[in-house]
Write a protein that holds these residues in place. Structure first.
Motif, PDB file in Angstrom:
ATOM      1  N   PRO A   1       0.845  -1.342   0.153  1.00 20.39           N
ATOM      2  CA  PRO A   1      -0.071   0.064  -0.076  1.00 20.39           C
ATOM      3  C   PRO A   1       0.906   1.326  -0.183  1.00 20.39           C
ATOM      4  O   PRO A   1       2.194   1.324   0.555  1.00 20.39           O
ATOM      5  N   LEU A   2       0.370   2.216  -0.760  1.00 16.63           N
ATOM      6  CA  LEU A   2       0.983   3.580  -0.671  1.00 16.63           C
ATOM      7  C   LEU A   2       0.751   4.279   0.684  1.00 16.63           C
ATOM      8  O   LEU A   2      -0.289   4.008   1.254  1.00 16.63           O
ATOM      9  N   PRO A   3       1.588   5.256   1.058  1.00 13.26           N
ATOM     10  CA  PRO A   3       1.186   5.889   2.448  1.00 13.26           C
ATOM     11  C   PRO A   3      -0.143   6.506   2.297  1.00 13.26           C
ATOM     12  O   PRO A   3      -0.479   7.262   1.114  1.00 13.26           O
ATOM     13  N   ASP A   4      -0.662   6.649   3.220  1.00  7.26           N
ATOM     14  CA  ASP A   4      -2.047   7.415   3.232  1.00  7.26           C
ATOM     15  C   ASP A   4      -1.797   9.019   3.353  1.00  7.26           C
ATOM     16  O   ASP A   4      -1.112   9.379   4.030  1.00  7.26           O
ATOM     17  N   ALA A   5      -2.322   9.694   2.271  1.00 11.19           N
ATOM     18  CA  ALA A   5      -2.139  10.956   1.929  1.00 11.19           C
ATOM     19  C   ALA A   5      -3.336  11.809   1.914  1.00 11.19           C
ATOM     20  O   ALA A   5      -3.625  12.865   1.572  1.00 11.19           O
TER      21      ALA A   5
ATOM     22  N   ASP B   1       4.707   4.838  -6.851  1.00 14.10           N
ATOM     23  CA  ASP B   1       6.110   4.372  -6.347  1.00 14.10           C
ATOM     24  C   ASP B   1       6.697   3.191  -7.171  1.00 14.10           C
ATOM     25  O   ASP B   1       7.741   2.503  -6.681  1.00 14.10           O
ATOM     26  N   GLY B   2       6.289   3.327  -8.530  1.00 17.76           N
ATOM     27  CA  GLY B   2       7.186   2.583  -9.576  1.00 17.76           C
ATOM     28  C   GLY B   2       6.551   0.927  -9.690  1.00 17.76           C
ATOM     29  O   GLY B   2       6.954   0.204 -10.111  1.00 17.76           O
ATOM     30  N   ARG B   3       5.644   0.562  -8.637  1.00 18.46           N
ATOM     31  CA  ARG B   3       5.318  -0.705  -8.472  1.00 18.46           C
ATOM     32  C   ARG B   3       3.741  -0.967  -8.960  1.00 18.46           C
ATOM     33  O   ARG B   3       3.202  -1.823  -8.534  1.00 18.46           O
TER      34      ARG B   3
ATOM     35  N   TRP C   1       8.295   9.951  -4.519  1.00 19.11           N
ATOM     36  CA  TRP C   1       8.002  10.877  -3.754  1.00 19.11           C
ATOM     37  C   TRP C   1       6.262  10.819  -3.584  1.00 19.11           C
ATOM     38  O   TRP C   1       5.447  11.081  -4.416  1.00 19.11           O
ATOM     39  N   VAL C   2       6.118  10.199  -2.625  1.00 17.12           N
ATOM     40  CA  VAL C   2       4.599   9.791  -2.173  1.00 17.12           C
ATOM     41  C   VAL C   2       4.325   9.906  -0.771  1.00 17.12           C
ATOM     42  O   VAL C   2       5.001  10.513  -0.177  1.00 17.12           O
ATOM     43  N   GLY C   3       2.823   9.877  -0.914  1.00 20.81           N
ATOM     44  CA  GLY C   3       2.167  10.164   0.553  1.00 20.81           C
ATOM     45  C   GLY C   3       2.253  11.480   1.090  1.00 20.81           C
ATOM     46  O   GLY C   3       2.034  12.381   0.137  1.00 20.81           O
ATOM     47  N   MET C   4       2.593  11.864   2.299  1.00 20.89           N
ATOM     48  CA  MET C   4       2.416  13.236   2.750  1.00 20.89           C
ATOM     49  C   MET C   4       3.776  13.877   2.967  1.00 20.89           C
ATOM     50  O   MET C   4       4.082  14.854   3.893  1.00 20.89           O
ATOM     51  N   GLU C   5       4.879  13.087   2.136  1.00 25.88           N
ATOM     52  CA  GLU C   5       6.132  13.748   2.099  1.00 25.88           C
ATOM     53  C   GLU C   5       6.197  15.194   1.406  1.00 25.88           C
ATOM     54  O   GLU C   5       5.615  15.135   0.357  1.00 25.88           O
TER      55      GLU C   5
END
Length: 293
Positions: free
Chosen positions: A15-19, A190-192, A230-234
């Protein structure tokens, strides 16, 4: 011995980070930026040394390329320096770029998947293309300056009423440069996996400029590169620090897929779906056959 995490097919894709609900913080002033930098250096001195070394490398690349690029522009000459700046900047960031397949040299729209701000360095350094980018990038003064040097086309994807003007701007830049790249996921993954494509801007190809070609592109990173997406809340600054402070290098492979004429698919949604299907198939192949939704 450090534990390693094995991702099984039942966990795929992770899973991707929750944003959800994330609102990017305002761009800090000079004082605020320096204070954050000082805190980061104190927390990670080794990473800070790597950031400083790579930052100096990037400044040296800019000091060489930007004046030469601007001189070419003033003289009305074609400039190779924007492409060199992007390619050398990728190397300064620790990215080893490998090109697979043959990029179409002109009269081409590149359609690519999107992992990070470094995609512009990776793809631009290989092709010399100009980019379509979200207008939020323009609030960062240094980054906006570099984007303008490369004639980046800023769009506001939430402004549906402004789409015709944005399409007109893309057509104008295509006439000038003959190469435009777009990341139709409209955000980073994320490339996946491959996120849904935003079809409205494919209207720039309905009808296509005479002789225009569409070439799907897959940016395929090694595991280190995927983990730097560069994913999520970053925030952008946090991602840049994480990438520039990392020891060693990582590899990005740019797969240029079979081009086709957009005139063969005279509907923006069908055109978007055709490009996405080609990218998804190749991305799945690079992931060892794992499915890409």
């Amino acid at each position: 011995m450090a534990e390693t995490t094995t991702i099984t097919d039942t966990d795929w894709p992770p899973p991707l980070p929750d944003a959800s609900g994330f609102v990017a913080p305002p761009v800090p002033g000079v004082g605020g930026a320096l204070a954050r930098l000082a805190r980061a250096l104190a927390a990670d001195p080794g990473g800070g040394r790597r950031v400083a070394a790579r930052g100096l490398w990037l400044l040296a690349v800019a000091a060489l390329c930007v004046p030469l690029h601007m001189a070419c522009r003033r003289l009305g000459l074609p400039s190779p320096w924007a492409r060199r700046f992007l390619g050398w900047s990728a190397r300064a960031c620790g990215i080893r770029v490998r090109s697979i397949g043959q990029p179409v040299a002109r009269d081409v729209f590149y359609i690519a998947n999107h992992l990070s701000w470094t995609d512009a360095l990776i793809l631009g350094g290989q092709t010399g293309t100009v980019f379509v980018a979200q207008d939020g990038i323009a609030i960062w003064p240094g980054l906006a300056f570099i984007c303008h040097l490369n004639d980046t086309i800023f769009v506001n994807r939430s402004d549906r009423m402004g789409v015709p003007a944005q399409i007109a701007a893309m057509r104008t830049q295509f006439t000038r440069h003959s190469r435009i790249a777009m990341f139709p996921e409209a955000t980073c993954s994320d490339g996946r996996r491959l996120l849904p494509f935003k079809a409205p801007l494919f209207a720039m190809l309905i009808p296509p400029p005479p002789g225009a070609t569409l070439q799907p592109v897959v940016i395929d990173c090694d595991e280190a590169g995927r983990n730097l997406a560069w994913v999520g809340m970053e925030t952008g600054a946090a991602n840049a620090w994480r990438l520039l402070s990392r020891p060693g290098t990582w590899e990005a492979r740019v797969h240029f897929l079979e081009p086709f004429s957009p005139a063969d698919t005279p509907d923006r949604k069908a055109l978007s779906a055709r490009a996405r299907a080609a990218i998804a198939a190749k991305l799945s192949e690079t992931l060892g056959g794992r499915p890409v939704a």
